[in-house]
Scaffold this motif. Structure first.
Motif, short mmCIF file in Angstrom:
data_model
loop_
_atom_site.label_atom_id
_atom_site.label_comp_id
_atom_site.label_asym_id
_atom_site.label_seq_id
_atom_site.Cartn_x
_atom_site.Cartn_y
_atom_site.Cartn_z
N ARG A 296 45.59 14.55 60.80
CA ARG A 296 44.77 14.38 59.58
C ARG A 296 44.87 12.92 59.09
O ARG A 296 45.77 12.18 59.50
N HIS A 299 48.14 12.55 53.44
CA HIS A 299 48.89 13.57 52.70
C HIS A 299 49.17 13.03 51.31
O HIS A 299 49.35 11.81 51.14
N HIS A 306 55.41 14.36 51.71
CA HIS A 306 54.21 15.12 52.10
C HIS A 306 54.02 16.22 51.07
O HIS A 306 54.87 17.10 50.94
N GLU A 307 52.92 16.19 50.34
CA GLU A 307 52.61 17.23 49.36
C GLU A 307 51.10 17.25 49.18
O GLU A 307 50.41 16.34 49.65
N PRO A 308 50.55 18.26 48.54
CA PRO A 308 49.11 18.27 48.32
C PRO A 308 48.68 17.07 47.47
O PRO A 308 49.48 16.61 46.65
N TYR A 310 46.16 17.42 50.87
CA TYR A 310 46.11 16.98 52.25
C TYR A 310 44.69 16.51 52.56
O TYR A 310 43.71 17.17 52.21
N PHE A 325 47.75 9.60 47.50
CA PHE A 325 47.90 10.11 48.87
C PHE A 325 47.79 8.97 49.87
O PHE A 325 47.41 7.85 49.51
#
Ligand code: ZN
Ligand code: ZN
Ligand code: ZN
Length: 366
Positions: A296, A299, A306-308, A310, A325
């Motif tokens: 991808r 993030h 790494h967390e929403p 995404y 992000f």
């Protein structure tokens, strides 16, 4: 972070849970508990659980021996403490007694043993993953958080600017990784989480760590490193060349750089997360490397690396001002080399701003 801010965060979380048709949110030790209470006990077999329910005041079930630490947490005001003693009480029964029958979001990093204990003690309750039902709990950063993310990014930038002045050729990837570790600590980081040094063919493995391989002239080297400064994460990637890059290396580099820029320009409030991924991916696909961009585009970042949200195909989450992000497209050519360029960015009122300022020009090291 002020007690008032913690209170606001908890109120928003309860609102979000109610909005999702849930009776509340249960939070075990980890990033969500740090965010909501400022309490950071180690995740262990003893149950620590914040119960945020629509029907009652916030309550923290806590092992008696950790009650003093909980009492001194910066966000503890307004939370009722319920301490339990080893061997004297069943913590799951205590927690279950706080729950009206209903559906509750449970933090994604809650140990299975705790979920199973709750299921046993609260048969009239159902538990669903918070990450699926309340994914945006921490996604929109407040101004204090943006300041911390920016400072962490600046520390990573400064570390990059220093590492490119050190010799690469003839040293092992592990030696450069050790330099990055030291430089991050010298630049405001209390913890280092990863120091990827992918030289030559190793760069074609996106999550390569660092190996005994000796770096040689002609290598492209992917450097992806970060850690935690003052509670917030850094994460940057630059790809450097040991000596002047070959024409094919430079061509791939420029495709990745253009893709990274295209993703950046696609960011604005209201755009879908997947639009940003598509913007990067289309540049790489048009250049003929679509199959070689194997992950991808990004993030979310904050208390966790790494967390929403995404930044991935299929994620229709609308971006909102304050979301932070990564923008990190890459091209990976097995057996040859890889190129990735990563900045952290934050959504502004009408577009985006980069938190990382380190040069994205092709950089030559010795
Ligand atoms: Zn990664
Ligand atoms: Zn990274
Ligand atoms: Zn990243």
């Amino acid at each position: 972070v002020s007690g008032e801010r913690f209170r606001e965060r908890r109120a928003r979380a309860v609102e979000a849970a109610a909005g999702a048709g849930l009776s509340g949110l249960l939070v075990a030790p980890g990033p969500d508990l740090a965010y909501l209470v400022g309490h950071e006990p180690p995740p262990l077999e003893r149950l620590t659980l914040l119960v945020l329910a629509t029907a009652r005041e916030p309550t923290l079930v806590v092992p008696a021996l950790e009650a003093p630490a909980a009492e001194s947490a910066p966000g503890i005001e307004g939370i009722e403490l319920m301490a339990w003693r080893d061997g004297a009480e069943d913590p799951y029964a205590l927690a279950a007694a706080l729950l009206e029958p209903g559906r509750y979001a449970l933090g994604d990093q809650t140990w299975a043993v705790h979920l199973l204990g709750l299921e046993r003690a609260a048969p009239t309750c159902a538990f669903v993953p918070a990450g699926e039902t309340l994914p945006l709990l921490r996604a929109v950063k407040d101004s204090d958080e943006i300041v911390k993310l920016r400072a962490a990014a600046a520390g990573a930038d400064a570390s990059f600017e220093r590492v490119v002045g050190l010799p690469f050729a003839g040293r092992r990837e592990l030696d450069v990784a050790a330099d990055l570790d030291r430089l991050l600590r010298e630049h405001g980081h209390q913890r280092v989480d990863f120091t990827i040094v992918g030289s030559g063919p190793n760069g074609a493995s996106p999550h390569h760590g660092a190996s005994e391989r000796r770096i040689v002239a002609g290598d492209a080297v992917v450097l992806d490193f970060g850690g935690v400064a003052d509670g917030y994460c850094s994460d940057i990637t630059r790809t450097v060349f040991v000596g002047e890059p070959a024409r094919d290396q430079l061509a791939v580099y420029e495709v990745v750089r253009a893709a990274q820029q295209a993703a950046f320009e696609a960011v604005r409030p209201g755009a879908a997360a997947q639009d940003v991924d598509r913007a990067a991916r289309s540049v790489i696909a048009e250049a003929g490397y679509g199959e070689r961009f194997v992950h991808r585009t990004g993030h979310g970042i904050g208390i966790e690396v790494h967390e929403p949200p995404y930044i991935v195909e299929g994620n229709e989450t609308p971006l909102a001002a304050g979301m932070a992000f990564s923008d990190e497209p890459g091209i990976y050519l097995p057996g040859r080399f890889g190129v990735r360029i990563e900045d952290q960015i934050v959504v502004t009122g009408d577009g985006a701003e980069r938190l990382n300022e380190a040069s994205r020009e092709p950089t030559v090291v010795a």
